[in-house]
Design a protein around this motif. Sequence first.
Motif, short mmCIF file in Angstrom:
data_model
loop_
_atom_site.label_atom_id
_atom_site.label_comp_id
_atom_site.label_asym_id
_atom_site.label_seq_id
_atom_site.Cartn_x
_atom_site.Cartn_y
_atom_site.Cartn_z
N ILE B 340 -2.49 1.64 -4.91
CA ILE B 340 -3.93 1.38 -5.00
C ILE B 340 -4.23 0.16 -4.14
CG2 ILE B 340 -5.81 0.64 -6.50
CD1 ILE B 340 -4.23 1.87 -8.84
N LEU B 342 -7.49 -2.07 -2.33
CA LEU B 342 -8.91 -2.30 -2.09
C LEU B 342 -9.06 -3.26 -0.93
CD1 LEU B 342 -10.13 -2.81 -5.77
CD2 LEU B 342 -10.27 -0.73 -4.41
N SER B 346 -14.89 -3.16 -0.69
CA SER B 346 -14.89 -2.38 -1.93
C SER B 346 -15.89 -2.98 -2.90
CB SER B 346 -13.50 -2.38 -2.56
OG SER B 346 -12.54 -1.92 -1.65
N ALA B 350 -15.63 0.54 -7.40
CA ALA B 350 -14.24 0.80 -6.94
C ALA B 350 -13.27 -0.09 -7.70
CB ALA B 350 -14.13 0.55 -5.44
N ASP B 353 -12.84 1.25 -11.26
CA ASP B 353 -11.98 2.43 -11.22
C ASP B 353 -10.52 2.06 -11.06
OD1 ASP B 353 -14.02 4.14 -11.54
OD2 ASP B 353 -13.97 4.99 -9.51
N ALA B 354 -10.28 1.15 -10.12
CA ALA B 354 -8.90 0.75 -9.85
C ALA B 354 -8.30 0.09 -11.08
CB ALA B 354 -8.84 -0.20 -8.66
N GLN B 357 -7.38 2.70 -13.59
CA GLN B 357 -6.12 3.36 -13.22
C GLN B 357 -4.92 2.50 -13.62
OE1 GLN B 357 -5.32 5.27 -9.38
NE2 GLN B 357 -7.49 4.98 -8.96
N THR B 385 -3.93 -5.39 -3.40
CA THR B 385 -3.14 -4.30 -3.96
C THR B 385 -3.24 -4.27 -5.47
OG1 THR B 385 -1.16 -5.58 -4.29
CG2 THR B 385 -1.47 -4.65 -2.10
N ALA B 386 -2.64 -3.23 -6.05
CA ALA B 386 -2.61 -3.10 -7.51
C ALA B 386 -1.96 -4.32 -8.15
CB ALA B 386 -1.87 -1.83 -7.90
#
Lengths: 537, 537
Positions: B340, B342, B346, B350, B353-354, B357, B385-386
């Motif tokens: 994931i 961004l 973003s 977004a 949502d991320a 997740q 990043t995630a």
Amino acid sequence: MSADRAASEGGEGDGAERVEIFDTTLRDGEQSPGISLNTQEKVEIASQLARLGVDVIEAGFPITSPGDFEAVEAIARTVSGPVVCGLARTQKGDIDAAWGAIKDAERPRIHTFISTSDIHIEHQLRTDRDDVRGQARAAVAHARELCADVEFSPMDATRADVEFTAEVCGIAIAEGAGVINVPDTVGYTTPDEYTAYLRRLYELLPELRDVRLSVHCHDDLGLAVANSFAGIQAGARQVECAVNGIGERAGNCSLEEIVMLLRTRRHDHGFDTAIESTELARTSRMVSRFTGYVVQPNKAIVGRNAFAHESGIHQDGVLKERTTFEIMDARDVGLDSNQIVLGKHSGRHALKDALEQLGFVVEGNALNQAFKRFKELADKKKQVTALDLEAIVSDEMREREDAHDLAWFEVEAGSRREPLARVAVKLPSGEEAVGESGGDGPIDAIFLAIQKAVDTECELRQYTVEAVTGGEDALGEVTVMLRVAGRLATGQGVATDILEASARAYVRALSNALEGAAVREAEAATAEAAVERTPGP
Amino acid sequence: MSADRAASEGGEGDGAERVEIFDTTLRDGEQSPGISLNTQEKVEIASQLARLGVDVIEAGFPITSPGDFEAVEAIARTVSGPVVCGLARTQKGDIDAAWGAIKDAERPRIHTFISTSDIHIEHQLRTDRDDVRGQARAAVAHARELCADVEFSPMDATRADVEFTAEVCGIAIAEGAGVINVPDTVGYTTPDEYTAYLRRLYELLPELRDVRLSVHCHDDLGLAVANSFAGIQAGARQVECAVNGIGERAGNCSLEEIVMLLRTRRHDHGFDTAIESTELARTSRMVSRFTGYVVQPNKAIVGRNAFAHESGIHQDGVLKERTTFEIMDARDVGLDSNQIVLGKHSGRHALKDALEQLGFVVEGNALNQAFKRFKELADKKKQVTALDLEAIVSDEMREREDAHDLAWFEVEAGSRREPLARVAVKLPSGEEAVGESGGDGPIDAIFLAIQKAVDTECELRQYTVEAVTGGEDALGEVTVMLRVAGRLATGQGVATDILEASARAYVRALSNALEGAAVREAEAATAEAAVERTPGP
């Protein structure tokens, strides 16, 4: 409860069977990503392994690079006591290189290996069983022409057909191998399976009783120590292991864990090693410092919390009777060695003595330099402990004449402004190059300024800081891993100022990477050096 | 080779026997020195454990402090799916407190324990076997009056007389315990001994077949996973374990190791769990971040190097055929979740949502705050990043209205001058207090300035920095452990500026310590709270 005091004494003479410790910290351990030990650091670790009392030091894989060859040779020439072993595939060139590097050792050993699993034979070696038989035979025969002590490993044995493995080991024994090592190369087996496998091997190959059986287990499923122990119970009298359990992927069997398992339980299981267990903590710290691989607090034996009383929390039960919750004594693994303490007024002689107690022989200019750093530190810290001394001497050992070096730096930073760093780097030529940069934070700014000073692009892959000792005035030890031109390299720096330690570590990592790149270019230029990367057992 | 794809899918339906996972990260793990999770962090970890699919969450030891009680109660009320378990000694007060905390859970369990080893009975409990029989009987009977699901543990069982242990377990079963857990409390046993012990227990106590047998192993000799596996092979269908293997001393059986051992080898050994293995990496990171306990690079399953291809070095064999050197796929443990990404442009949607997740439900003001931090970060980093998102959201969750907070700071430093720091701390009252100090380095100066600002003496016990992701512009995560007025507390801070992250971490550790001290004073004032510290199984 059985083991207790006397635990540090080696435990022979009480009828325990002796298991030999084959340390592969400098070979399998050193193959971990990002570890780049120089020859001096490898010799220092090997000397400490000798003090620790290991039986065999696998010092490297000489064919893989001129640097590896040089380090193995230096260890063979300087370290006395343990067998010094060099790894080699079955190729003649590998074996000749291994012998070339170890031939001056008091007790040299060549360790050669080839896979016996079909998956490796097909996908890695791209050959067939018959060729494996032939290669094993030729390799051991050639190694024995050079060296009386030869070890053979059927790589990936635990996933291989046991009958074929027995056949290949039989060939190795017939050609004169004195040690047969059965590796769990990918960390796949379980104690019960490994026991069954080794029992079957003995059945198929009775000659195995005439040589030393060895185990080499990886920790991918968390079973390396248990599998090694199962191997010993099944007949192995050599364990291959690494300090802090480092090595390919999840690493090897942890030396300190298998040693303390055998010692703590020797009256019940009847095995012991010749290890001087009080050296374990220091060995662990040295390897962690040189490799930049941290030891997690909950690591058995050498983690910060492994002994409850180290954590400052004396549990009720422990106070009442130590053995209620502790099966080992922290003193037996050397966790009390931090008692050496020097102060502001300690002289050069006291420093030299303290360093010798710590196992460092430091003289001449190196002693002067260490004394200077010691005095600077003693000005800042009330007490300088053994851990501090270890850190500053190790840091001094990293200095090299011909490398890049940090000259000076200046930083301004804050939460309400962009940071600004100016850094001067001493180049190998002796000149000073200055860079200036902003950044996301002061360290980022310093790192960018260093890149500007030396005009080289680097990618920061890892950055860790650890306090060497507790307290506000602690020395901080920074490890930086960089990727420069496709090559990973690490550097360490020690200082009470984290910015200074970071700058030093960064410059050293950069210097190591550039030097490594130079070595690699030289290697690529020689035809012989085109050695395929292979992980080994 | 057997396990492969499908590894993340739970593996039921192929005839494997189901082993339940009892997670004690929040009880045994949280008892590790220096870990001080607040209720919000504990709930967050428990929610992640539910997503991971553990069967039982041991949420705490409610009698030990009002804070522990509150956290267990919060978990019982908010986390759905797993059984929520509270630990209790055999005292009535312990059991009532455990029940009080867990009674609102969907599926509550009381876990009560008493030692059956003579060394504990004599030195810790200072009583006799007859009293132990009586206490066990009364405790289980009382617990069953309150709760249908009761687990009993004979503490230190592996060092206890197996016949007496069988007798006490028989009493517990007769009184209605549905789970009997046989702990290796001090990490002393070996796989073969443990197997023999459990077999003997079954012989002595045939009723054991009517309840669920559980194992709880400590890693003092590096055998926790192997002993747990031996226990399963001997009949246990519950394993007590902790994320990253944290826990008293060398910790507990590592959850991720036993889970991936069973899964990777399920076609050979016939066992599996209901764990969603793709959640393992994230769970490991969350626990490491909240506890400040680092995971060493060579840790099995979740260490940075556990999967060769994560390290950036694709070995020749791995390229040819993954299974030559890898027995697991990194995707199966969730190591690809960092996909994931961004960017600067973003939007809030977004981000939301991320975060979803990633398992974070963030709304309203918290989302606004997270979005602000995200935008600041996106200005500095090319890609967010995630891992970055996890770090900044976790950092936001640490903010509390009523705590001390970092307002701003300024630093000047360099290798040729003494550093100078000015720091402003927002006090719980809302006022700003400013301190100014020199020091051995800029961080030392900041820490001293904070102490001056809040007028409190602190001893720095540990200081670690880790990069959240690679690259020059990485977020750094700093963990500080302080001792303030005899109490250990940790704090974490995340920022691209290491000085800022350090200052935040320090202020939070200080705030946690002061708050803890306040709680402790309140506790001392109530007679009931005078609970002797006891480590539990």
